[in-house]
Design a protein around this motif. Sequence first.
Motif, PDB file in Angstrom:
ATOM      1  N   LYS A   1       0.905  -1.224   0.032  1.00 36.74           N
ATOM      2  CA  LYS A   1      -0.114  -0.002   0.001  1.00 36.74           C
ATOM      3  C   LYS A   1       0.983   1.256  -0.011  1.00 36.74           C
ATOM      4  O   LYS A   1       0.763   2.100  -0.680  1.00 36.74           O
ATOM      5  CB  LYS A   1      -0.911  -0.086   1.262  1.00 36.74           C
ATOM      6  CG  LYS A   1      -1.822   1.093   1.370  1.00 36.74           C
ATOM      7  CD  LYS A   1      -2.575   1.130   2.583  1.00 36.74           C
ATOM      8  CE  LYS A   1      -2.065   1.362   3.850  1.00 36.74           C
ATOM      9  NZ  LYS A   1      -3.023   1.535   5.006  1.00 36.74           N
ATOM     10  N   GLN A   2       1.966   1.381   0.689  1.00 40.05           N
ATOM     11  CA  GLN A   2       2.652   2.290   0.831  1.00 40.05           C
ATOM     12  C   GLN A   2       3.350   2.771  -0.568  1.00 40.05           C
ATOM     13  O   GLN A   2       3.606   3.828  -0.958  1.00 40.05           O
ATOM     14  CB  GLN A   2       3.745   2.174   1.856  1.00 40.05           C
ATOM     15  CG  GLN A   2       4.733   3.315   2.441  1.00 40.05           C
ATOM     16  CD  GLN A   2       3.921   4.786   2.645  1.00 40.05           C
ATOM     17  OE1 GLN A   2       3.101   4.781   3.403  1.00 40.05           O
ATOM     18  NE2 GLN A   2       4.421   5.691   2.242  1.00 40.05           N
ATOM     19  N   LYS A   3       3.991   1.517  -0.765  1.00 44.09           N
ATOM     20  CA  LYS A   3       4.624   1.558  -2.579  1.00 44.09           C
ATOM     21  C   LYS A   3       3.845   2.279  -3.423  1.00 44.09           C
ATOM     22  O   LYS A   3       4.185   3.118  -4.356  1.00 44.09           O
ATOM     23  CB  LYS A   3       5.420   0.247  -2.645  1.00 44.09           C
ATOM     24  CG  LYS A   3       6.084   0.180  -3.872  1.00 44.09           C
ATOM     25  CD  LYS A   3       7.071   1.225  -4.390  1.00 44.09           C
ATOM     26  CE  LYS A   3       7.790   1.116  -5.631  1.00 44.09           C
ATOM     27  NZ  LYS A   3       8.749   2.162  -6.283  1.00 44.09           N
ATOM     28  N   VAL A   4       2.483   1.609  -3.336  1.00 46.36           N
ATOM     29  CA  VAL A   4       1.691   2.439  -4.341  1.00 46.36           C
ATOM     30  C   VAL A   4       1.316   3.802  -4.275  1.00 46.36           C
ATOM     31  O   VAL A   4       1.302   4.544  -5.331  1.00 46.36           O
ATOM     32  CB  VAL A   4       0.361   1.181  -4.353  1.00 46.36           C
ATOM     33  CG1 VAL A   4      -0.960   1.965  -5.420  1.00 46.36           C
ATOM     34  CG2 VAL A   4       0.591  -0.350  -4.944  1.00 46.36           C
ATOM     35  N   MET A   5       1.148   3.884  -3.070  1.00 42.77           N
ATOM     36  CA  MET A   5       0.923   5.400  -2.877  1.00 42.77           C
ATOM     37  C   MET A   5       1.948   6.409  -3.202  1.00 42.77           C
ATOM     38  O   MET A   5       1.845   7.445  -3.817  1.00 42.77           O
ATOM     39  CB  MET A   5       0.311   5.647  -1.488  1.00 42.77           C
ATOM     40  CG  MET A   5      -0.976   4.960  -1.141  1.00 42.77           C
ATOM     41  SD  MET A   5      -1.440   5.181   0.636  1.00 42.77           S
ATOM     42  CE  MET A   5      -1.762   6.999   0.666  1.00 42.77           C
TER      43      MET A   5
ATOM     44  N   GLY B   1      -3.139  12.532  -1.714  1.00 39.06           N
ATOM     45  CA  GLY B   1      -4.308  12.507  -0.781  1.00 39.06           C
ATOM     46  C   GLY B   1      -5.298  11.522  -1.001  1.00 39.06           C
ATOM     47  O   GLY B   1      -6.556  11.423  -0.953  1.00 39.06           O
ATOM     48  N   CYS B   2      -4.547  10.033  -1.211  1.00 36.65           N
ATOM     49  CA  CYS B   2      -5.485   8.883  -1.473  1.00 36.65           C
ATOM     50  C   CYS B   2      -5.882   8.330  -0.102  1.00 36.65           C
ATOM     51  O   CYS B   2      -4.926   8.088   0.757  1.00 36.65           O
ATOM     52  CB  CYS B   2      -4.493   8.015  -2.359  1.00 36.65           C
ATOM     53  SG  CYS B   2      -4.021   8.462  -3.858  1.00 36.65           S
ATOM     54  N   LYS B   3      -6.989   8.005  -0.135  1.00 35.66           N
ATOM     55  CA  LYS B   3      -7.642   7.068   1.012  1.00 35.66           C
ATOM     56  C   LYS B   3      -7.721   5.561   0.806  1.00 35.66           C
ATOM     57  O   LYS B   3      -8.548   5.542  -0.412  1.00 35.66           O
ATOM     58  CB  LYS B   3      -9.094   7.812   1.509  1.00 35.66           C
ATOM     59  CG  LYS B   3      -9.780   7.096   2.553  1.00 35.66           C
ATOM     60  CD  LYS B   3     -11.141   7.226   2.804  1.00 35.66           C
ATOM     61  CE  LYS B   3     -11.907   6.660   3.794  1.00 35.66           C
ATOM     62  NZ  LYS B   3     -13.307   6.739   3.948  1.00 35.66           N
ATOM     63  N   PHE B   4      -7.104   4.931   1.398  1.00 32.65           N
ATOM     64  CA  PHE B   4      -6.950   3.326   1.230  1.00 32.65           C
ATOM     65  C   PHE B   4      -8.364   2.794   1.620  1.00 32.65           C
ATOM     66  O   PHE B   4      -9.068   3.314   2.420  1.00 32.65           O
ATOM     67  CB  PHE B   4      -5.751   2.861   1.607  1.00 32.65           C
ATOM     68  CG  PHE B   4      -5.876   1.404   1.777  1.00 32.65           C
ATOM     69  CD1 PHE B   4      -5.580   0.686   0.386  1.00 32.65           C
ATOM     70  CD2 PHE B   4      -6.245   0.547   2.505  1.00 32.65           C
ATOM     71  CE1 PHE B   4      -5.469  -0.700   0.151  1.00 32.65           C
ATOM     72  CE2 PHE B   4      -6.366  -0.750   2.475  1.00 32.65           C
ATOM     73  CZ  PHE B   4      -6.014  -1.489   1.172  1.00 32.65           C
ATOM     74  N   MET B   5      -8.803   1.807   0.470  1.00 36.66           N
ATOM     75  CA  MET B   5     -10.082   1.330   0.794  1.00 36.66           C
ATOM     76  C   MET B   5      -9.947  -0.203   0.727  1.00 36.66           C
ATOM     77  O   MET B   5     -10.387  -0.616   1.800  1.00 36.66           O
ATOM     78  CB  MET B   5     -11.127   1.574  -0.478  1.00 36.66           C
ATOM     79  CG  MET B   5     -11.326   3.295  -0.550  1.00 36.66           C
ATOM     80  SD  MET B   5     -12.820   3.671  -1.728  1.00 36.66           S
ATOM     81  CE  MET B   5     -14.199   2.947  -0.483  1.00 36.66           C
TER      82      MET B   5
END
Length: 426
Positions: free
Chosen positions: A333-337, A348-352
């Motif tokens: 998740k961190q790498k993708v963001m 400013g992405c909110k992970f879902m």
Amino acid sequence: MKKEGYKIHIIGAGVSGLIAAQVLENYGYSPVIIEATDRAGGRVKTDMVEGYQLDYGFQVLLTAYPAAQKYLDFEKLSLQKFLSGASIFINGKEKTLGDPMRNPSLLIPTLLSNIGKFSDKIKVLRLNMMLKKKSITDIFKDDEISTLTYLQNYGFSEEMINNFFRPFFSGIFLEPNLETSSRMFQFVYKMFGEGFAALPKDGIEGIITQLVSKLEKTKFLYNTSVKQVVDGSVFLDNGEELKSNFTIVAAQAHQLITNLNNQETEWRSCDTLYFEVNDRVIKKPLIGLIVDNDALINNIFYHTSLKTSANARKELLSVTVVKNHQLNGKELKQKVMEDLDQFCGISGCKFMKHYHIKNALPKLENLQYEISATETKLTNTIFLAGDQLLNGSLNAAMISGERAALGIIKTLEDGLIVEEFTSEFN
């Protein structure tokens, strides 16, 4: 025995199993579908999360698929079409490459994109025309080489391959090196050229909902796991034995049938992560391709650029990862963001939600388009179905389900049903 009296079981309520049930119903039979999970769909599912439709991985329906045209009512699915093209993120900039013949608004951005050489664009037109004339049968008769070799042999520049074909088809084939058979490349390319990529307004599971709604005489056994399939019987995990005149295995057959233990299908996997964001970087309904070799992410798409049945508050972004990695969920998740920020300017992405799809596409050689009804027969009473019999596509899943059902019907019409089974089940 009357047709309704035959005990026909289908293992798996995915696309293949549902089509098999439909064909059997069309011929007057009343099958039973046994499904291990709580709903039909297999790999074709949509979850509702916080008011958003999240497909189980980034999936599209190609409207030119012959089997889809045969078994689906596109109008009732309320299909939302993608534009024919892509937004390509390269060197920190977004460029658009599309088919202006289909959508004139893509003409100027495509001319200004500088993706590929002028000769590449001529070759694209030639490839379009060639595959439009080439039959599907002829495509699957071609010698198999890798998609990469096919593109190189066709004369496309390395720039065009790396900046368009590789990221675009990596997202379809779920592998980054274009090792997939040239037969599959030609088939998919032809389907894109003859139709559209689309999503049902209800999400990809709208396909399943429609197929299930058409079944009037089929019984479903959900949350029911099968342990073993033998001639005449289906054994459940709970120890129950179901007598069966015929069984179609539209699931992982090697786990259920003893003599297939050494014939496990290899699968390609992928990760799809969903985020809620405030705004769309890609304004049109185009897939986004990330070209940079240092990026882990392969493609992105704003699902809210298409109309959905859900009332989304903001924008829904899906990110697909096809490269191999050893990251845990938090690290991924961190790498993708970080990649979204660095390569696409998305922050400013909110992970879902994160879907790791282990069995996303079968890894196959000697890809085929067709299979005869008799080729689906494992024994006189056990038949196989699934896209792994042909090629990794929704179209192949439908064809194999149809052929397995027709295999049973042909067996019955030829009078090959074993008499002791008939008397035992009466």
